[in-house]
Design a protein around this motif. Sequence first.
Motif, short mmCIF file in Angstrom:
data_model
loop_
_atom_site.label_atom_id
_atom_site.label_comp_id
_atom_site.label_asym_id
_atom_site.label_seq_id
_atom_site.Cartn_x
_atom_site.Cartn_y
_atom_site.Cartn_z
N PHE A 40 0.99 -1.19 -0.39
CA PHE A 40 0.14 -0.18 -0.10
C PHE A 40 0.51 1.20 0.12
O PHE A 40 1.91 1.51 0.80
CB PHE A 40 -0.74 -0.07 0.95
CG PHE A 40 -1.70 -0.80 1.33
CD1 PHE A 40 -2.95 -0.94 0.10
CD2 PHE A 40 -1.75 -1.83 1.84
CE1 PHE A 40 -4.12 -2.25 0.17
CE2 PHE A 40 -2.70 -3.63 2.20
CZ PHE A 40 -3.89 -3.27 1.26
N PRO A 41 0.76 1.99 -0.56
CA PRO A 41 -0.10 2.10 -2.05
C PRO A 41 -0.43 0.69 -2.84
O PRO A 41 0.76 1.31 -2.99
CB PRO A 41 -0.87 3.67 -2.54
CG PRO A 41 0.71 4.08 -2.27
CD PRO A 41 1.47 3.46 -1.10
N ARG A 95 3.53 -1.12 4.35
CA ARG A 95 2.49 -0.60 4.73
C ARG A 95 1.04 -0.79 4.92
O ARG A 95 1.03 -1.51 4.01
CB ARG A 95 2.65 0.30 4.10
CG ARG A 95 3.87 1.51 4.00
CD ARG A 95 3.90 2.66 3.14
NE ARG A 95 4.87 3.69 2.62
CZ ARG A 95 5.83 4.38 3.53
NH1 ARG A 95 5.26 4.58 5.00
NH2 ARG A 95 6.68 5.12 3.19
N GLU A 146 9.36 11.75 -4.42
CA GLU A 146 7.80 11.68 -3.98
C GLU A 146 7.43 12.82 -3.03
O GLU A 146 8.66 13.72 -2.57
CB GLU A 146 7.54 11.06 -3.93
CG GLU A 146 7.64 9.16 -4.78
CD GLU A 146 6.80 8.27 -4.65
OE1 GLU A 146 5.88 7.87 -3.68
OE2 GLU A 146 5.99 8.67 -5.80
P1 TMP Z 1 5.85 3.95 -0.85
O1 TMP Z 1 6.60 5.00 -1.51
O2 TMP Z 1 5.85 2.72 -0.15
O3 TMP Z 1 4.94 3.55 -2.59
O4 TMP Z 1 4.42 5.20 -0.10
C1 TMP Z 1 4.19 6.19 -0.82
C2 TMP Z 1 3.47 7.91 -0.15
O5 TMP Z 1 2.21 7.37 0.47
C3 TMP Z 1 4.94 7.52 1.50
O6 TMP Z 1 5.32 8.89 1.77
C4 TMP Z 1 4.16 7.35 2.26
C5 TMP Z 1 2.62 7.61 1.44
N1 TMP Z 1 1.35 6.38 2.35
C6 TMP Z 1 0.01 7.87 2.75
O7 TMP Z 1 0.30 8.98 2.95
N2 TMP Z 1 -0.81 7.23 3.33
C7 TMP Z 1 -1.46 5.80 3.49
O8 TMP Z 1 -2.36 5.39 3.57
C8 TMP Z 1 0.09 5.24 2.46
C9 TMP Z 1 0.10 3.46 2.54
C10 TMP Z 1 1.22 6.17 2.21
#
Ligand code: TMP
Length: 206
Positions: A40-41, A95, A146
Motif C-alpha cells: 500500500f498504496p 505499509r 516523491e
Molecule cells: P511508498 O513509497 O511505500 O509507495 O508510499 C508512498 C507514500 O505514501 C509514502 O510517502 C507514504 C505515503 N502514504 C500515506 O501518506 N498514506 C497511506 O495510507 C500510505 C499507505 C502511504
Amino acid sequence: MARGRFILLEGCDRAGKSTQCAMLVAALKDKGHSVELCKFPDRTTTIGQMIHAYLTNAKELDDKAIHLLFSANRWEAMQSMKRKLEAGTHLVVDRYAYSGVAFSTAKGLDLTWCKNPDKGLVRPDLTFFLDLPTAEAEKRGGFGDERYEKRELQERVREVFLRLKGKEWVMVDARETVQNMHYKILKEAEEKIRVGEQDGRFAEEE
Ligand code: TMP
Ligand code: MG
C-alpha cells in the motif's frame, strides 16, 4: 486449517521496507509456506493511480481527500486479503493504516479523524517498525523523489508512528545491515506463524 498470518512492515520512507518484504516472502516460500506480498498504496488500481498522480506531484488534492483515497485503496483490497488469509495464505504487507494515520496527522489533520476511515480493516498479527533517523534516510538513493520525502515532514511522521506504537510492534533498527534485519524479521515472523497454527483468531480493527 489455520488462517494465514498478517505480517506488516511499517516505517518512514527509505527505511528498507520493500527490500525486507521481498526477502521475507522469499524466505517463507523457501520454507514451504504459502505467502503473498501486498503493498500500500497499491498503485495498480484506479484509486491507486490517483494516489500515484498525487505523490508524484502530477495532481493536487485536498489533504482529507487524499487521506480517504489511501484508506479506500486498503478497503478495495480487503475482500481479497481476507479470502487469502482464510485459505491459509500468509500476507506480508508493505505499509498499511499506520502509514495512513502517521502521514496525514503529520500534515496537520486530527489524529482521531485520520483513524476513523480505517476502522474495520483486518488487523495485522505482527507489525515490524523499521526505524531510521531522518538524517540517514536522506542519504539513501531516491530520497526526495516523491511529495512526502522531505526532512521535516518525515520527522513528524516518525513521531506520530512512535505514538501509534502498539504492544505487538517489533522495533527494527534500520541502520543495521540488510541481512541482520532480515534474520530478525524472519525469526519473529516464523514464531508468529508457529503460534498462529494453534489459534484461528481473525481480528478486525476496532
Ligand atoms: P511508498 O513509497 O511505500 O509507495 O508510499 C508512498 C507514500 O505514501 C509514502 O510517502 C507514504 C505515503 N502514504 C500515506 O501518506 N498514506 C497511506 O495510507 C500510505 C499507505 C502511504
Ligand atoms: Mg516511497
